[in-house]
Design a protein around this motif. Structure first.
Motif, PDB file in Angstrom:
ATOM      1  N   THR A 279      -3.983   1.575  -7.801  1.00 26.48           N
ATOM      2  CA  THR A 279      -3.399   0.824  -7.447  1.00 26.48           C
ATOM      3  C   THR A 279      -3.115   1.703  -5.175  1.00 26.48           C
ATOM      4  OG1 THR A 279      -2.175  -0.881  -7.936  1.00 26.48           O
ATOM      5  CG2 THR A 279      -2.057  -0.105  -5.468  1.00 26.48           C
TER       6      THR A 279
ATOM      7  N   ARG B 223      -6.312   1.967  -2.399  1.00 22.68           N
ATOM      8  CA  ARG B 223      -5.521   1.229  -1.420  1.00 22.68           C
ATOM      9  C   ARG B 223      -6.000   2.504  -0.172  1.00 22.68           C
ATOM     10  NH1 ARG B 223      -6.566  -2.225  -3.877  1.00 22.68           N
ATOM     11  NH2 ARG B 223      -5.361  -4.193  -4.443  1.00 22.68           N
TER      12      ARG B 223
ATOM     13  N   SER C  85      -4.375  -9.718 -10.527  1.00 25.42           N
ATOM     14  CA  SER C  85      -2.906 -10.848 -10.680  1.00 25.42           C
ATOM     15  C   SER C  85      -2.339 -11.371 -12.301  1.00 25.42           C
ATOM     16  CB  SER C  85      -2.548 -12.046  -9.914  1.00 25.42           C
ATOM     17  OG  SER C  85      -3.223 -11.297  -8.481  1.00 25.42           O
TER      18      SER C  85
ATOM     19  N   ARG D 197       5.367  -6.628  -9.396  1.00 25.02           N
ATOM     20  CA  ARG D 197       3.867  -6.457  -7.239  1.00 25.02           C
ATOM     21  C   ARG D 197       5.126  -5.866  -6.889  1.00 25.02           C
ATOM     22  NH1 ARG D 197       0.667 -11.004  -7.608  1.00 25.02           N
ATOM     23  NH2 ARG D 197       0.555 -10.529  -5.108  1.00 25.02           N
TER      24      ARG D 197
ATOM     25  N   ARG E 178       3.654  -3.814  -4.306  1.00 24.13           N
ATOM     26  CA  ARG E 178       2.985  -3.983  -2.530  1.00 24.13           C
ATOM     27  C   ARG E 178       3.484  -2.757  -2.085  1.00 24.13           C
ATOM     28  NH1 ARG E 178       5.641  -7.051   1.513  1.00 24.13           N
ATOM     29  NH2 ARG E 178       3.363  -7.335   2.706  1.00 24.13           N
TER      30      ARG E 178
ATOM     31  N   THR F  94       0.714  -0.175  -2.059  1.00 23.65           N
ATOM     32  CA  THR F  94      -0.334  -0.679  -1.505  1.00 23.65           C
ATOM     33  C   THR F  94      -0.369   0.144   0.454  1.00 23.65           C
ATOM     34  OG1 THR F  94      -0.823  -2.110  -2.699  1.00 23.65           O
ATOM     35  CG2 THR F  94      -1.247  -2.520  -0.424  1.00 23.65           C
ATOM     36  N   ASN F  95       1.546  -0.598   0.782  1.00 21.50           N
ATOM     37  CA  ASN F  95       1.476   0.182   2.124  1.00 21.50           C
ATOM     38  C   ASN F  95       1.029   1.881   2.493  1.00 21.50           C
ATOM     39  OD1 ASN F  95       2.030  -2.231   2.232  1.00 21.50           O
ATOM     40  ND2 ASN F  95       3.542  -2.312   3.770  1.00 21.50           N
TER      41      ASN F  95
ATOM     42  N   TYR G  55       1.653 -12.675   8.168  1.00 28.03           N
ATOM     43  CA  TYR G  55       1.242 -11.744   7.806  1.00 28.03           C
ATOM     44  C   TYR G  55       0.265 -11.360   9.231  1.00 28.03           C
ATOM     45  CZ  TYR G  55       3.047 -11.885   3.128  1.00 28.03           C
ATOM     46  OH  TYR G  55       3.804 -11.478   1.595  1.00 28.03           O
TER      47      TYR G  55
ATOM     48  N   GLN H 139      10.590  -2.558  -0.193  1.00 29.56           N
ATOM     49  CA  GLN H 139      10.138  -4.284  -0.729  1.00 29.56           C
ATOM     50  C   GLN H 139      10.538  -3.545  -2.368  1.00 29.56           C
ATOM     51  OE1 GLN H 139       7.075  -6.571   0.372  1.00 29.56           O
ATOM     52  NE2 GLN H 139       8.567  -7.448  -1.356  1.00 29.56           N
TER      53      GLN H 139
ATOM     54  N   SER I  30       7.476 -12.554   0.729  1.00 31.75           N
ATOM     55  CA  SER I  30       6.439 -11.554  -0.839  1.00 31.75           C
ATOM     56  C   SER I  30       7.168 -12.240  -1.993  1.00 31.75           C
ATOM     57  CB  SER I  30       6.221 -10.866   0.081  1.00 31.75           C
ATOM     58  OG  SER I  30       6.633  -9.986  -0.130  1.00 31.75           O
TER      59      SER I  30
ATOM     60  N   PHE J 137       5.575 -13.830  -5.310  1.00 27.61           N
ATOM     61  CA  PHE J 137       5.211 -13.358  -6.789  1.00 27.61           C
ATOM     62  C   PHE J 137       5.919 -13.808  -7.706  1.00 27.61           C
ATOM     63  CE2 PHE J 137       5.877  -8.632  -4.336  1.00 27.61           C
ATOM     64  CZ  PHE J 137       4.753  -9.021  -3.495  1.00 27.61           C
TER      65      PHE J 137
END
Length: 411
Positions: free
Chosen positions: A27, A31, A129, A145, A149, A152-153, A233, A270, A331, A335
């Motif tokens: 990931t 990303r 997923s 998840r 996430r 991902t950021n 978002y 998160q 979020s 999930f």
């Protein structure tokens, strides 16, 4: 072979040992590549290929519409064939297709490549997923998840930083190099996923309807509410930049400040925000709270139009903090609901439905934001905030109804 685990949650900076670790690394790599293309792709299409902004927008919109068709059938294929290998194959296809942009010279070539790429990419998202559902169980799915996430950021921030070098040189060679680097990172990421233990296809019966997710009214209702809530978002991509510049006395750099606050808070909190969300009931309550927080943040954004520069910056920063608090809860609730309201034997198909609803939200959000806060000003922000609050309140009874339908159906 089953790779499911109850404890995939993050332990420090890394997830606990198990299948989530290679997926997290994959990931991060992919990303970073996404961040590269998010930074340079539109400028490449416009300045190097010569497409107009209208052509780019039309092409991406049409591609998005076609992309809605792939998530459910490819998710169903993941149930029948196993998600890991299918995800790797689709990811490698996305790498190859993205490189075709380097050979595009006309709008029609751009349109065809965009459509095919988006169809495969949206399907890969649903299969991913399904893979997460297969290698995790219970509350571990939410933690996984959330962790992914956050990763991902971080990856997108890193990719945007690298992409800034291409913007500095502003040449066709520099932009093309970013596409090649994205493809290279994505190929490595896809191969890393092979370190995740293979997930066996799920047993199924040939009796009964095939597309059960499309017949599950409870799940469809929750997915629809989630799509309506997920419009938030796009606020920092679409509404805030124009609002700051055209409607407040805040300096232009405030746009970057809000993006930084949002991205950093998501990366840091998160995972923590997902703790305590362990079943559909707690997820629905968290989403209800998120709707109220989003209402408060919309009011703060609206208020930024009335003060001087210092007041405007303060309200925008405070509004961003309140908004991201709501985003974290929403979020995390999303999930859990996307996974827990779906039967285990059809996670891929159900994740396809969930991803499709999110894609629809992404498509309509710019229009909603253009009509409400950017079109109506302060009243538009208030209307949008009330929308989030109402949808959040509706989550509790609708999720209760969907969970009851699921319980009856499983008997």
């Amino acid at each position: 072979m089953s790779a499911a685990t109850d404890t995939p949650a993050a332990n420090g900076l890394l997830p606990a040992p198990g299948p989530l670790r290679p997926l997290a690394l994959a990931t991060l790599l992919s990303r970073v590549g996404n961040g590269l293309l998010m930074t340079v792709s539109v400028l490449y299409f416009n300045r190097i290929i010569g497409l107009s902004i209208a052509q780019i927008g039309l092409g991406l919109t049409v591609a998005g519409l076609f992309g809605l068709l792939s998530a459910v059938p490819l998710g169903h294929l993941a149930d029948r064939r196993g998600p890991r290998t299918l995800f790797v194959v689709l990811s490698l296809m996305v790498c190859g297709l993205s490189l075709l942009y380097l050979f595009v010279h006309t709008f029609w070539q751009f349109l065809v490549v965009s459509i095919v790429l988006t169809v495969v990419d949206r399907g890969a998202g649903a299969v991913r997923s399904a893979l997460i559902a297969a290698i995790t169980q219970g509350s571990g799915r939410v933690a996984a998840r959330a962790y992914l996430r956050a990763v991902t950021n971080i990856g997108i921030m890193a990719g945007a930083g690298i992409g800034a070098f291409a913007l500095h040189f502003d040449t066709g060679t520099a932009y093309r190099l970013m596409f090649v680097l994205d493809a290279a990172l994505s190929v490595v990421a896809a191969l890393v996923v092979l370190a995740v233990p293979r997930v066996a296809p799920l047993p199924h019966s040939d009796d009964g309807p095939v597309w059960i997710a499309l017949r599950d009214r409870g799940y469809l209702a929750v997915a629809g509410l989630n799509a309506g809530m997920s419009i938030h978002y796009a606020i920092f991509d679409v509404a805030i930049p124009l609002w700051v510049v055209d409607h407040t006395n805040a300096p232009r750099w405030t746009v970057a400040l809000t993006l930084i606050i949002n991205t950093v808070v998501v990366a840091l909190f998160q995972v923590r925000s997902s703790r305590g969300i362990s079943d559909p009931k707690s997820a629905a309550r968290a989403t209800r709270t998120a709707g109220l927080l989003l209402l408060a943040s919309m009011v703060l954004f609206a208020g930024a139009s009335w003060g001087n520069a210092a007041v405007a910056v303060g309200l925008l920063a405070l509004g961003t903090l309140v908004q991201v608090a709501g985003e974290l809860l929403q979020s995390s609730g999303s999930f859990l609901l996307g996974f827990d309201l779906a039967p285990d034997h059809a996670q891929g198909q159900y994740q396809g439905v969930w991803n499709t609803s999110m894609s629809i939200s992404t498509m309509v959000a710019p229009t909603v934001l253009a009509l409400l806060p950017l079109g109506l000003g302060v009243p538009g922000w208030i209307i949008l905030g009330v929308w989030f609050a109402v949808v959040g309140v509706l989550f509790v009874p609708v999720v209760r109804w969907a969970a009851a339908r699921q319980l009856v159906g499983s008997r």
